[in-house]
Design an enzyme around this catalytic site. Sequence first.
Site, PDB file in Angstrom:
ATOM      1  N   ASP A 199       0.846  -1.183   0.000  1.00  0.00           N
ATOM      2  CA  ASP A 199       0.000   0.000   0.000  1.00  0.00           C
ATOM      3  C   ASP A 199       0.888   1.242   0.000  1.00  0.00           C
ATOM      4  O   ASP A 199       1.720   1.410   0.900  1.00  0.00           O
ATOM      5  CB  ASP A 199      -0.896  -0.022   1.237  1.00  0.00           C
ATOM      6  CG  ASP A 199      -2.077   0.929   1.105  1.00  0.00           C
ATOM      7  OD1 ASP A 199      -2.326   1.408  -0.012  1.00  0.00           O
ATOM      8  OD2 ASP A 199      -2.736   1.174   2.124  1.00  0.00           O
ATOM      9  N   GLU A 251      -9.082   3.942  -2.478  1.00  0.00           N
ATOM     10  CA  GLU A 251      -7.813   3.794  -3.205  1.00  0.00           C
ATOM     11  C   GLU A 251      -8.041   3.119  -4.553  1.00  0.00           C
ATOM     12  O   GLU A 251      -9.042   2.435  -4.759  1.00  0.00           O
ATOM     13  CB  GLU A 251      -6.819   2.947  -2.397  1.00  0.00           C
ATOM     14  CG  GLU A 251      -6.617   3.442  -0.976  1.00  0.00           C
ATOM     15  CD  GLU A 251      -5.413   2.840  -0.276  1.00  0.00           C
ATOM     16  OE1 GLU A 251      -4.575   2.219  -0.952  1.00  0.00           O
ATOM     17  OE2 GLU A 251      -5.325   2.982   0.958  1.00  0.00           O
ATOM     18  N   GLN A 268      -4.402   1.996  15.115  1.00  0.00           N
ATOM     19  CA  GLN A 268      -3.241   2.439  14.335  1.00  0.00           C
ATOM     20  C   GLN A 268      -2.413   3.487  15.085  1.00  0.00           C
ATOM     21  O   GLN A 268      -1.177   3.421  15.112  1.00  0.00           O
ATOM     22  CB  GLN A 268      -3.766   3.013  13.008  1.00  0.00           C
ATOM     23  CG  GLN A 268      -2.709   3.404  12.002  1.00  0.00           C
ATOM     24  CD  GLN A 268      -3.324   4.041  10.746  1.00  0.00           C
ATOM     25  OE1 GLN A 268      -4.540   4.006  10.547  1.00  0.00           O
ATOM     26  NE2 GLN A 268      -2.488   4.617   9.905  1.00  0.00           N
ATOM     27  N   LYS A 286      -4.788  -1.997  10.278  1.00  0.00           N
ATOM     28  CA  LYS A 286      -5.078  -2.186   8.848  1.00  0.00           C
ATOM     29  C   LYS A 286      -5.334  -3.643   8.462  1.00  0.00           C
ATOM     30  O   LYS A 286      -6.050  -3.907   7.502  1.00  0.00           O
ATOM     31  CB  LYS A 286      -3.871  -1.714   8.018  1.00  0.00           C
ATOM     32  CG  LYS A 286      -3.498  -0.269   8.196  1.00  0.00           C
ATOM     33  CD  LYS A 286      -4.339   0.630   7.314  1.00  0.00           C
ATOM     34  CE  LYS A 286      -3.761   2.030   7.269  1.00  0.00           C
ATOM     35  NZ  LYS A 286      -4.511   2.875   6.329  1.00  0.00           N
TER      36      LYS A 286
END
Lengths: 437, 437
Positions: free
Chosen positions: B138, B217, B257, B270
């Site tokens: 990513d 994305e 996170q 994630k």
Amino acid sequence: MAPTETWVPNVEPGSDFSIANIPFGIVTTPDDANPHAATAIGGHVLDLKVLSSQPDFESIFPSLADQRHVFAAPSLNAFAALGRRVHREVRAAIQDLLSIDTKHPDFLKANGSTREKALIPLTKVKMHLPLEIGDYTDFYAGYHHAFGVGSMWRGPANALQPNYLHLPVGYHGRASSIFVSGSPIIRPRGQIIADPTAADPKKPIVAPSRRLDIELELGCFVARGNNPGTSIDVNKAEEDHIFGYVLVNDWSARDIQNWEYVPLGPFNGKNFATTISPWVVTPDALEKFKCTGVEVQDRPELQEYLKEANKDNVFDIECQVDLTTPEGDTSTISRVSSKNLIWSFSQMLAHHTLGGCSMRTGDLIASGTISGTKSSEYGSLLEMNQGGKKEVLLCGMDARKFLKDGDTITLRASAGEPGQKVGFGECSGRVFSSATR
Amino acid sequence: MAPTETWVPNVEPGSDFSIANIPFGIVTTPDDANPHAATAIGGHVLDLKVLSSQPDFESIFPSLADQRHVFAAPSLNAFAALGRRVHREVRAAIQDLLSIDTKHPDFLKANGSTREKALIPLTKVKMHLPLEIGDYTDFYAGYHHAFGVGSMWRGPANALQPNYLHLPVGYHGRASSIFVSGSPIIRPRGQIIADPTAADPKKPIVAPSRRLDIELELGCFVARGNNPGTSIDVNKAEEDHIFGYVLVNDWSARDIQNWEYVPLGPFNGKNFATTISPWVVTPDALEKFKCTGVEVQDRPELQEYLKEANKDNVFDIECQVDLTTPEGDTSTISRVSSKNLIWSFSQMLAHHTLGGCSMRTGDLIASGTISGTKSSEYGSLLEMNQGGKKEVLLCGMDARKFLKDGDTITLRASAGEPGQKVGFGECSGRVFSSATR
């Protein structure tokens, strides 16, 4: 009681592969170019595919009834997925076959034809990656390494980040660049800051890494996974989910890593190569080397999901790092026990799956760099050279801050008495110039 | 010229799957429970496995001579590995078969029996992950997202890290938890700091995430990889290495996170789930939507390996994020073009392999969150709610800071005129309570 003496000739007392070990690996042999399963005993491999093609195989290995194909497969994934009870029974059956007092002498010990086909000198086989690796995760559980490296950047008072003692910090690594011991390591090129002390603006250049390093780690392969959305119970992790262990060298380009890693973590500084040892050593073989890990004063109480009933949750395995120069001189540059971890693999698996992330058969989890407290016990050159300040002295009047082209790094690790040793064999890689590309 | 009109009935002008698209996916159908290849046209799939079993298949698809098995495989990996020339020829052949002026009417258009077997309403098929994914990476190439999120933490003057304009920052993600559109998303539990403003010591608790977010994305699948130790040339990356594109929702638990990510990057925040759209849209279908990406004043000169001959290196595809509440009210909460990237996929691939990291067929590369400059163009709730300060207003008098159990997020994206649209279909996931586990 497990057998302690084998009829196999020439098993040296110092061999990693005593009858107490029985690791699993993938080989090709002079007679069989298709990768398949084997175990190691002294200076030989015992070809498990050959055994599995014998007519009475299933009477010796009843837990592999209708499953003999797992030893003909090109990876150990199908075997790993059968679970620990099967691994335990298969290992015990192999130990019996190799024992001087075997209950089934006609199957192998006294069977010249099978013995000749199945027992092959290690020097005549080629080792391959033992499992097909889905995802690779690298933790940071080597307490003294985390503390030492943190101290370099932030001083001892702030060496550890606030989360460090609360959870096993880790990151996702790259599975495509995991190689078996013996594979060449090509020095990576990358963006680096040639002079980190230069005035702003920091201008990167693209060049071969000048700070190529190693990381001594222990790795663990997943046997059976968990379903997405579920978590692994820390007290069932080893029994239900761990297939076995390997040595890991997580090659690291410190200059590439330093420039790239904020804010999302290591990337090109790590993903060019990771080397693993070829033999998967089972939890059963290592069971008697369990001990407590690193203890820290005033450590905050662990969250429930990380609390293990058994405090002996890491292994006391003596690890060693050898550096061989291009001229052929070998120096042992570190000796350290794998017990220097503050988190166990069971805790890593419990944390990794806390949010529901699924593990799959063949996933690889690595411990992070293992260092001790003494200067002879560092698992990376970065620590040995104190952040690039000091040279590591080698035999032959040589010295290193970081690795030179032509250097070979060999990790070794074993536990137990001579004749009953449980070891990993070599985890080795030689550095080649980036011009090799 | 490519055909523009199809004989297939009921292809709505607004359909993502016009004859100008021809994406590839993996389906199971009422007649065939083994996952296999298909394309989409309007409200139908065209079953490519059915086509490949017709006797004259190879005369229509000469580039798949002796390769017809790729359409019967459970993933598109073998097809992807054939390379872009083959993908281009196969797509053109399918466009011809679907055209009102097809050169081969007897094969499909006028062949009632094949048509009946091969043309199946989309509502009757189940979509699966299009490829078996080896590694997932990513990136962070959405400039306005990186700038916006960086501004929240460090102010606009220091929003971007020093490396950001020099290299495509990225991290390795988790392949095991990538799901196809429609799969349930179970809210992750994790270690969180319940009150980040509380006095030290920061004490984490274990709880379901309270800050469950999305990330809009674009993703790219690798067709053919590169050998370990080699790099991908930025100017050959798309032609030689890219199979096609999908939408990606990189679900993110911001509270998990925030606590875990220093110093090694995002992990459990994630790795519980990533959703992708099921149809792989080819570079050829998207070619005419290429444009220049984000331009930044006084941007430092790019390193040679990142310089592209073609400045039109990103796509102007209109993306949309819909949130459907548990009550069934749908609000569009973002509309943004995918051109808002500062790095192209070719640059990401060139950088990823700079140090010799190997790509393999089926690897997935994601762009990072795509946001524009306006408040209607954010690709994450974190930006919409300005770091948790503000509510995002929804239809039906409702509002959100982060996602509630029962919410469904649907990403959509398409480019082109009605009747000639090239779109991705839905990338959708519904959030379920962590008690579902």
